[in-house]
Design a protein around this motif. Sequence first.
Motif, PDB file in Angstrom:
ATOM      1  N   ARG A 126       3.118  15.547   9.198  1.00 54.42           N
ATOM      2  CA  ARG A 126       2.866  14.110   9.336  1.00 54.42           C
ATOM      3  C   ARG A 126       1.352  13.929   9.423  1.00 54.42           C
ATOM      4  O   ARG A 126       0.802  13.670  10.476  1.00 54.42           O
ATOM      5  CB  ARG A 126       3.600  13.546  10.554  1.00 54.42           C
ATOM      6  CG  ARG A 126       5.088  13.370  10.285  1.00 54.42           C
ATOM      7  CD  ARG A 126       5.903  13.032  11.503  1.00 54.42           C
ATOM      8  NE  ARG A 126       7.264  12.703  11.132  1.00 54.42           N
ATOM      9  CZ  ARG A 126       8.200  13.610  10.793  1.00 54.42           C
ATOM     10  NH1 ARG A 126       7.902  14.896  10.807  1.00 54.42           N
ATOM     11  NH2 ARG A 126       9.412  13.226  10.446  1.00 54.42           N
ATOM     12  N   LEU A 127       0.731  14.089   8.266  1.00 55.85           N
ATOM     13  CA  LEU A 127      -0.722  14.144   8.172  1.00 55.85           C
ATOM     14  C   LEU A 127      -1.300  12.778   7.842  1.00 55.85           C
ATOM     15  O   LEU A 127      -0.648  11.941   7.203  1.00 55.85           O
ATOM     16  CB  LEU A 127      -1.127  15.154   7.095  1.00 55.85           C
ATOM     17  CG  LEU A 127      -0.573  16.574   7.264  1.00 55.85           C
ATOM     18  CD1 LEU A 127      -0.762  17.377   5.979  1.00 55.85           C
ATOM     19  CD2 LEU A 127      -1.263  17.265   8.438  1.00 55.85           C
ATOM     20  N   THR A 128      -2.546  12.570   8.237  1.00 56.67           N
ATOM     21  CA  THR A 128      -3.238  11.334   7.890  1.00 56.67           C
ATOM     22  C   THR A 128      -4.094  11.484   6.640  1.00 56.67           C
ATOM     23  O   THR A 128      -4.499  10.497   6.044  1.00 56.67           O
ATOM     24  CB  THR A 128      -4.128  10.876   9.063  1.00 56.67           C
ATOM     25  OG1 THR A 128      -5.045  11.925   9.389  1.00 56.67           O
ATOM     26  CG2 THR A 128      -3.279  10.542  10.281  1.00 56.67           C
ATOM     27  N   GLN A 129      -4.379  12.724   6.248  1.00 59.72           N
ATOM     28  CA  GLN A 129      -5.075  13.010   5.001  1.00 59.72           C
ATOM     29  C   GLN A 129      -4.089  13.680   4.035  1.00 59.72           C
ATOM     30  O   GLN A 129      -3.021  14.131   4.437  1.00 59.72           O
ATOM     31  CB  GLN A 129      -6.290  13.906   5.237  1.00 59.72           C
ATOM     32  CG  GLN A 129      -7.354  13.304   6.123  1.00 59.72           C
ATOM     33  CD  GLN A 129      -8.101  12.160   5.462  1.00 59.72           C
ATOM     34  OE1 GLN A 129      -8.202  12.103   4.234  1.00 59.72           O
ATOM     35  NE2 GLN A 129      -8.624  11.246   6.268  1.00 59.72           N
ATOM     36  N   THR A 130      -4.469  13.763   2.763  1.00 58.80           N
ATOM     37  CA  THR A 130      -3.568  14.287   1.741  1.00 58.80           C
ATOM     38  C   THR A 130      -3.657  15.802   1.639  1.00 58.80           C
ATOM     39  O   THR A 130      -4.738  16.343   1.358  1.00 58.80           O
ATOM     40  CB  THR A 130      -3.902  13.673   0.371  1.00 58.80           C
ATOM     41  OG1 THR A 130      -3.789  12.248   0.460  1.00 58.80           O
ATOM     42  CG2 THR A 130      -2.951  14.189  -0.699  1.00 58.80           C
ATOM     43  N   VAL A 199       0.582  25.762   8.622  1.00 59.29           N
ATOM     44  CA  VAL A 199       1.596  25.091   9.419  1.00 59.29           C
ATOM     45  C   VAL A 199       2.870  25.918   9.343  1.00 59.29           C
ATOM     46  O   VAL A 199       3.147  26.561   8.328  1.00 59.29           O
ATOM     47  CB  VAL A 199       1.838  23.644   8.921  1.00 59.29           C
ATOM     48  CG1 VAL A 199       2.438  23.635   7.524  1.00 59.29           C
ATOM     49  CG2 VAL A 199       2.706  22.865   9.891  1.00 59.29           C
ATOM     50  N   SER A 200       3.646  25.927  10.399  1.00 57.62           N
ATOM     51  CA  SER A 200       4.923  26.636  10.406  1.00 57.62           C
ATOM     52  C   SER A 200       5.835  26.056   9.338  1.00 57.62           C
ATOM     53  O   SER A 200       5.886  24.834   9.132  1.00 57.62           O
ATOM     54  CB  SER A 200       5.587  26.525  11.775  1.00 57.62           C
ATOM     55  OG  SER A 200       6.937  26.968  11.715  1.00 57.62           O
ATOM     56  N   ALA A 201       6.573  26.901   8.649  1.00 52.06           N
ATOM     57  CA  ALA A 201       7.509  26.447   7.625  1.00 52.06           C
ATOM     58  C   ALA A 201       8.652  25.646   8.219  1.00 52.06           C
ATOM     59  O   ALA A 201       9.437  25.027   7.479  1.00 52.06           O
ATOM     60  CB  ALA A 201       8.053  27.637   6.844  1.00 52.06           C
ATOM     61  N   GLU A 202       8.772  25.658   9.529  1.00 52.32           N
ATOM     62  CA  GLU A 202       9.788  24.855  10.205  1.00 52.32           C
ATOM     63  C   GLU A 202       9.190  23.586  10.805  1.00 52.32           C
ATOM     64  O   GLU A 202       9.866  22.855  11.535  1.00 52.32           O
ATOM     65  CB  GLU A 202      10.454  25.689  11.306  1.00 52.32           C
ATOM     66  CG  GLU A 202      11.220  26.894  10.761  1.00 52.32           C
ATOM     67  CD  GLU A 202      11.869  27.714  11.850  1.00 52.32           C
ATOM     68  OE1 GLU A 202      11.624  27.408  13.047  1.00 52.32           O
ATOM     69  OE2 GLU A 202      12.623  28.639  11.520  1.00 52.32           O
ATOM     70  N   GLY A 203       7.933  23.310  10.529  1.00 54.51           N
ATOM     71  CA  GLY A 203       7.266  22.128  11.052  1.00 54.51           C
ATOM     72  C   GLY A 203       6.472  22.446  12.299  1.00 54.51           C
ATOM     73  O   GLY A 203       6.536  23.541  12.851  1.00 54.51           O
ATOM     74  N   GLY A 204       5.698  21.491  12.738  1.00 58.04           N
ATOM     75  CA  GLY A 204       4.870  21.693  13.915  1.00 58.04           C
ATOM     76  C   GLY A 204       3.466  21.190  13.688  1.00 58.04           C
ATOM     77  O   GLY A 204       3.191  20.445  12.742  1.00 58.04           O
ATOM     78  N   THR A 205       2.572  21.602  14.566  1.00 55.79           N
ATOM     79  CA  THR A 205       1.186  21.159  14.498  1.00 55.79           C
ATOM     80  C   THR A 205       0.373  22.045  13.563  1.00 55.79           C
ATOM     81  O   THR A 205       0.326  23.257  13.749  1.00 55.79           O
ATOM     82  CB  THR A 205       0.542  21.198  15.899  1.00 55.79           C
ATOM     83  OG1 THR A 205       1.320  20.389  16.790  1.00 55.79           O
ATOM     84  CG2 THR A 205      -0.887  20.682  15.846  1.00 55.79           C
TER      85      THR A 205
END
Length: 698
Positions: A126-130, A199-205
């Motif tokens: 969920r990034l603010t940049q591309t 980033v973790s392939a399972e999501g996260g920071t």
Amino acid sequence: MRTLILAATLLLAPSVLPAQDQKQDSILSVAKYLDFETVADPRISPDGSQIVYTRRWVNAQEDRWDSALWIMNADGSRNRFLVKGANAAWSADGKRIAYLAEGEPKGTQIFVRWIDGNGESTQITRLTQTPADIRWSPDGSTIAFTMLVPATPSSAWKIDLPTPKGAKWTDAPRIVERLHYRQDRRGFQEIGYTHLFTVSAEGGTPKQLTKGEWSVGARFDQLPGGVVYAWTPDGRTIVVEGLQDSTADLNYRDAALFAVNVADGATRRLTAERGTWHSPVVSPDGRRIAYAGAPYGRYSYRAEDVWVMDADGSNARLLTKGFDRDPGDLAWSSDGSTVYFTAAQNGSLNVYAVPASSGTPRAVTSGVQAIALGSVARTGAAAGTRSTPTQPGDVVRIQLAGAKGSAAGSVAQLTHVNDDLLAGVKVGAVKELWMTSTNGARVQGWIVTPPGFDASRKYPMIMEIHGGPHSLYATSFNYMHQNFAANGFVVLYINPRGSTGYGSEFGNAIERAYPGVDYEDLMVAVDTVVKRGFVDERRMYVGGCSGGGVLSSWVIGHTNRFAAAAVRCPVIDWMSFIGQTDVPLFTQNFFDKPFWEDPSKWLAQSSLMYVGKVTTPTMVMTGELDRRTPIAQSEEYYAALKMRGVPAALLRFEGGYHGTGSKPSNFMRTQLYMMSWYNRWTRPAADATPVATASGEK
């Protein structure tokens, strides 16, 4: 002054009518562009069984290109839609893909999709940049990507501004203290630096690995994202290409390779020699790194080579000595014995192979085509794209090494994304030309003739000039050229000196003299085609964008043989260009001295200095948001033309970045306005001054 320019444009506009583009189903009209599709980024699974690729089409309602991922078996069967998105990357086990798509809260995000089972997708950022250039770690636990880190506004400069309480004053000025800047959709600003994240392939920071005032990405004109880097097989290190954002020695060419420790982000330089080192790929055993580049030198152009070094940066050695062609799309064979790459030779792009120890490069594929290599499977099969002069790009499977039932070098077309569009359509024939220009230079070019061409007739001719200047026309499908031909024009395009794909000497022939011998090559090409007898010399036209805008403006300042010109996104004044463009050091090797020491050469090579000789009716076209060749350059040229009384029009494209076709509607407008402008002008055989015609017909 600007008011005068705009007023002049408005006065001219009503008399410039849109071209009546041919609507027959049998020709490639402008309208058919709405149904045109492209393919890109084909990625073959590690076991060679499946290929996922990006398919793009025009969203006519929203005036943009939309994209989706499609997947098929490696033989082309079961070709089907997979998910909305683009730029897929396979995990090492072939069970998942990571890709980019619109996500929440907004903008482009990274997703992971399982290929087996239910095929579910999960948004993991969920990034603010591309984000861009996503790559899996070898164990599949992590995904690396690059992303812009915005520059921190200067806070050191404080002023004591006496502001009345409650006053509504303008915002403070934007303080710019670096030479390099970019422009994004929010307008002119310092954008910042591109850095590497995981980033973790399972999501996260996400974790930022690289930091500081330098960018991951080694080429001076590279926008944020799309950079090349590679994981080592043990997953502990990522090898990146990087460029220090510095004006030291006016040098953009000291680009280097770095090893980044995944655990703590510690970064160490691998390439010791200054140069243009980029595109690192790590061997399957992790012991060597293949890469492309050339040592630093003060030259406008030099063909790069394939190199290999040990993983610690030692023992660097040249693999393609004497090959003298720029390599791209580097990849290792599964056994680590061979490095594959693509290169241009006489306009065609094919796949080559060179032993990783030493040896001579050999062609793996051959033919009049333009091949881009996507990825290589453990089986020696590769996915790529291929286009020819009369066939748009499609996904192909390339057998790089011999396998059961497949000969090395075999190319199998797997998709047919435009076959429905082209069914029953007659495209123009493309014919190769070779010419001997000044100083004995051999120059390659092509002509596109209209469907139903009759050599006994006379046709209007458009000479279209490529940009760069260090780039080339490849033997690939060109919608612009084919649409011109469909509307009755012969189209001439060549690779003059300065172009790539013909060796360092040929490409560097314009050093400190641009434009120069490239203009001579263009004129020889025109003479060559005119001698064939089917060109109406009263209706010859010239145009080009970017480097083509430079040359088309130069052409009309040095000859009046063209009836009209379409100068698009030009540079016409090298000195003012430096203060306007997003690549201010682009001209560093064009001239011997800075203009403040000796402006004579800077002026001599600027088209603006020859506007006093222009009589050719000229349409100038540039995107309002163009920062590569900013619209101020077009304004300068247009104003000078109008002051001299030369028939001229300035077209400012809304929402247009570099190149007026960044939006589908603007590509279509560009085609129609050019043909309308060209059809308006003819040139009497006995008179050097072009005159308007009532009907636009000869």
